[in-house]
Design an enzyme around this catalytic site. Structure first.
Site, mmCIF file in Angstrom:
data_model
loop_
_atom_site.group_PDB
_atom_site.id
_atom_site.type_symbol
_atom_site.label_atom_id
_atom_site.label_comp_id
_atom_site.label_asym_id
_atom_site.label_seq_id
_atom_site.Cartn_x
_atom_site.Cartn_y
_atom_site.Cartn_z
ATOM 1 N N SER A 110 -1.177 22.855 70.908
ATOM 2 C CA SER A 110 -0.918 23.786 71.775
ATOM 3 C C SER A 110 0.398 23.836 72.043
ATOM 4 C CB SER A 110 -2.138 23.629 72.877
ATOM 5 O OG SER A 110 -1.612 24.190 74.179
ATOM 6 N N TYR A 133 1.748 30.187 73.299
ATOM 7 C CA TYR A 133 1.684 31.240 74.647
ATOM 8 C C TYR A 133 2.873 31.787 74.833
ATOM 9 C CZ TYR A 133 -2.828 29.036 76.247
ATOM 10 O OH TYR A 133 -4.283 28.803 76.280
ATOM 11 N N HIS A 279 -11.850 32.082 74.340
ATOM 12 C CA HIS A 279 -11.277 31.093 75.019
ATOM 13 C C HIS A 279 -12.255 29.890 75.245
ATOM 14 C CE1 HIS A 279 -7.055 30.500 75.909
ATOM 15 N NE2 HIS A 279 -7.459 29.200 76.417
HETATM 16 C C1 FMN Z 1 -9.584 21.717 77.333
HETATM 17 C C2 FMN Z 1 -9.288 22.832 76.694
HETATM 18 C C3 FMN Z 1 -7.936 23.443 76.678
HETATM 19 C C4 FMN Z 1 -7.642 24.474 75.850
HETATM 20 N N1 FMN Z 1 -6.278 25.009 75.944
HETATM 21 C C5 FMN Z 1 -6.024 26.024 75.266
HETATM 22 C C6 FMN Z 1 -4.692 26.192 74.684
HETATM 23 O O1 FMN Z 1 -3.626 25.443 75.345
HETATM 24 N N2 FMN Z 1 -4.364 27.503 74.060
HETATM 25 C C7 FMN Z 1 -5.377 28.288 73.482
HETATM 26 O O2 FMN Z 1 -4.858 29.181 72.456
HETATM 27 N N3 FMN Z 1 -6.627 27.923 73.732
HETATM 28 C C8 FMN Z 1 -6.999 26.851 74.384
HETATM 29 N N4 FMN Z 1 -8.238 26.641 74.499
HETATM 30 C C9 FMN Z 1 -9.479 27.518 74.012
HETATM 31 C C10 FMN Z 1 -9.401 26.658 72.554
HETATM 32 O O3 FMN Z 1 -8.471 26.840 71.853
HETATM 33 C C11 FMN Z 1 -10.696 27.406 71.914
HETATM 34 O O4 FMN Z 1 -10.828 28.895 71.819
HETATM 35 C C12 FMN Z 1 -12.164 26.964 72.637
HETATM 36 O O5 FMN Z 1 -12.273 25.600 72.900
HETATM 37 C C13 FMN Z 1 -13.298 27.051 71.655
HETATM 38 O O6 FMN Z 1 -14.329 26.907 72.125
HETATM 39 P P1 FMN Z 1 -15.288 25.414 71.991
HETATM 40 O O7 FMN Z 1 -14.495 24.691 72.905
HETATM 41 O O8 FMN Z 1 -16.639 25.990 72.465
HETATM 42 O O9 FMN Z 1 -15.268 24.818 70.466
HETATM 43 C C14 FMN Z 1 -8.703 25.432 75.379
HETATM 44 C C15 FMN Z 1 -10.168 24.963 75.386
HETATM 45 C C16 FMN Z 1 -10.353 23.776 75.890
HETATM 46 C C17 FMN Z 1 -11.742 23.305 76.055
#
Ligand code: FMN
Length: 387
Positions: A110, A133, A279
């Site tokens: 990330s 981002y 997300h």
């Molecule tokens: C703690 C956390 C932080 C996240 N941070 C980002 C991020 O920095 N960039 C991003 O594109 N998605 C981020 N996401 C979304 C994840 O890339 C992904 O879409 C999501 O976790 C998928 O769902 P799941 O946790 O049920 O597998 C984040 C998700 C979580 C749980």
């Protein structure tokens, strides 16, 4: 704490992580926006899809190997980009990247990671994917893209669904803001996590590694926080994607698509893949689950671009169902974060082993020996979403 050998499913990892990770960071991981309705739907809708069991089919010599954006993967599962991963466990991004590499699946770093791009490349090897981002400071973005290229990242994932931030009640109540303002209750809770504290004291990696030292005027945690909070760009548009594609010049993946109109625009942008994702239920609460949104998008653009998906995957069965509905690749977020928070690198490896075994056996129960043969015919009609 249970021995790792007694851990048999992702839920086991979640329970251990809940005990080992300080509450404010565990909650940051395991929550969704507002009512958390979309967050729950992501998992619930997978459960509703039923599989068709086949018997007396030769199930020997199975393979889950596939490709995502032309790269070979041991199974069609990548680690999703997650911010603050180095707060679930000291050096979290490096450990997760190593586990992913050993397993033969992509790790996505990330923008909001604790370990920097260069640090992960140095300690876990190049070839991982980088998630971007789009910030207001475009010169910073240019440099980030160039840094990802120089570090040998093999795909760029551009996240489009975070121009503004969804609200998670728990983060506000826990004081997880930028800069953090932990409550007294959080500090008391922290004191009950000696293993986590020892890990953090033993590493210099405790800031946003991709940002700290790379932005003029940002020198300490408080002005870093202020800079970050102001930087997500509400004006982000498809013109920016074109510009990013040119500057990057490699494999490009668009993340955060939920409707066919936007999927069409992703195709026109020249991206190599798009990720159907809400997300993980952290942005628009009230949106459908990602698995519900998937078939209409596959139907609209699946012949022109690779369609991937994430949000709600907690098992190999979920991966198989997503693949059956047309997702060439999937991503796991919390499923690997629980493993990381619970047992570090070994925990991420465990999460991948668990999902792989579930995927392999479930595929066999459905009478298929190769993941490339999996399509909607393994699903029970009437139980799965259609376009
Ligand atoms: C703690 C956390 C932080 C996240 N941070 C980002 C991020 O920095 N960039 C991003 O594109 N998605 C981020 N996401 C979304 C994840 O890339 C992904 O879409 C999501 O976790 C998928 O769902 P799941 O946790 O049920 O597998 C984040 C998700 C979580 C749980």
């Amino acid at each position: 704490m249970p021995d790792l050998s007694t851990i048999t499913c992702i839920e086991d990892l979640r329970r251990v992580a809940q005990r080992r990770v300080p509450r404010m960071f565990y909650d940051y991981c395991d929550s969704g926006s507002w009512t958390e309705g979309t967050y729950r739907a992501n998992q619930d809708d997978f459960q509703r899809i039923k599989l068709r069991q086949r018997v007396a089919v030769n199930m020997e010599g199975r393979s889950t190997a596939s490709t995502m954006v032309g790269q070979e993967v041991a199974m069609p599962v990548a680690l999703a980009p997650t911010g603050l991963t180095g707060m679930q466990h000291a050096d979290g991004e490096i450990l997760a990247a190593r586990a992913a590499r050993a397993f033969g699946v992509p790790f996505t770093l990330s923008t909001m990671s604790i370990c920097s791009i260069e640090d992960v490349a140095q300690h876990a090897g190049p070839g991982f994917w980088f998630q971007l981002y789009v910030m207001r400071d475009r010169r910073f973005i240019e440099r980030l893209i160039d840094r990802a290229k120089a570090a040998g990242c093999s795909a760029l994932v551009v996240t489009l669904d975070l121009q503004i931030l969804g609200q998670r009640h728990k983060d506000i109540k826990n004081g997880l803001s930028t800069p953090p303002k932990p409550t007294l209750a959080n500090l008391i809770n922290l004191a009950t996590k000696p293993r986590w504290i020892m890990g953090m004291l033993g590493t210099p990696r405790r800031k946003f590694g991709n940002i700290h030292g790379h932005v003029e005027g940002v020198t300490d945690m408080s002005n870093l926080g202020a800079w970050t909070a102001d930087q997500f760009d509400p004006r982000l548009n498809w013109g920016d994607v074109e510009w990013i594609k040119k500057r990057w010049g490699g494999k490009l993946i668009i993340k955060g698509i939920m409707v066919p109109e936007d999927a069409r625009l992703a195709v026109e942008s020249g991206a190599d893949a798009l990720i159907v994702s809400n997300h993980g239920g952290r942005q628009l609460d009230g949106a459908p689950s990602a698995i519900e949104a998937l078939p209409a998008i596959v139907d609209a653009v699946g012949r022109e671009i690779e369609v991937h998906m994430d949000s709600g995957i907690r098992s190999g069965q979920d991966v198989l169902k997503a693949r059956a509905l047309g997702a060439r690749g999937t991503y796991i977020g919390r499923a690997f974060l629980y493993g990381l928070g619970a047992y570090g690198e070994q925990g991420v490896a465990r999460a991948l082993q668990i999902i792989h075994r579930e995927l392999d056996l479930t595929m066999a129960f459905c009478g298929r020996t190769n993941i490339e043969q999996v399509d909607a015919s393994i699903l029970l009609p009437g139980t799965y979403p259609t376009p």
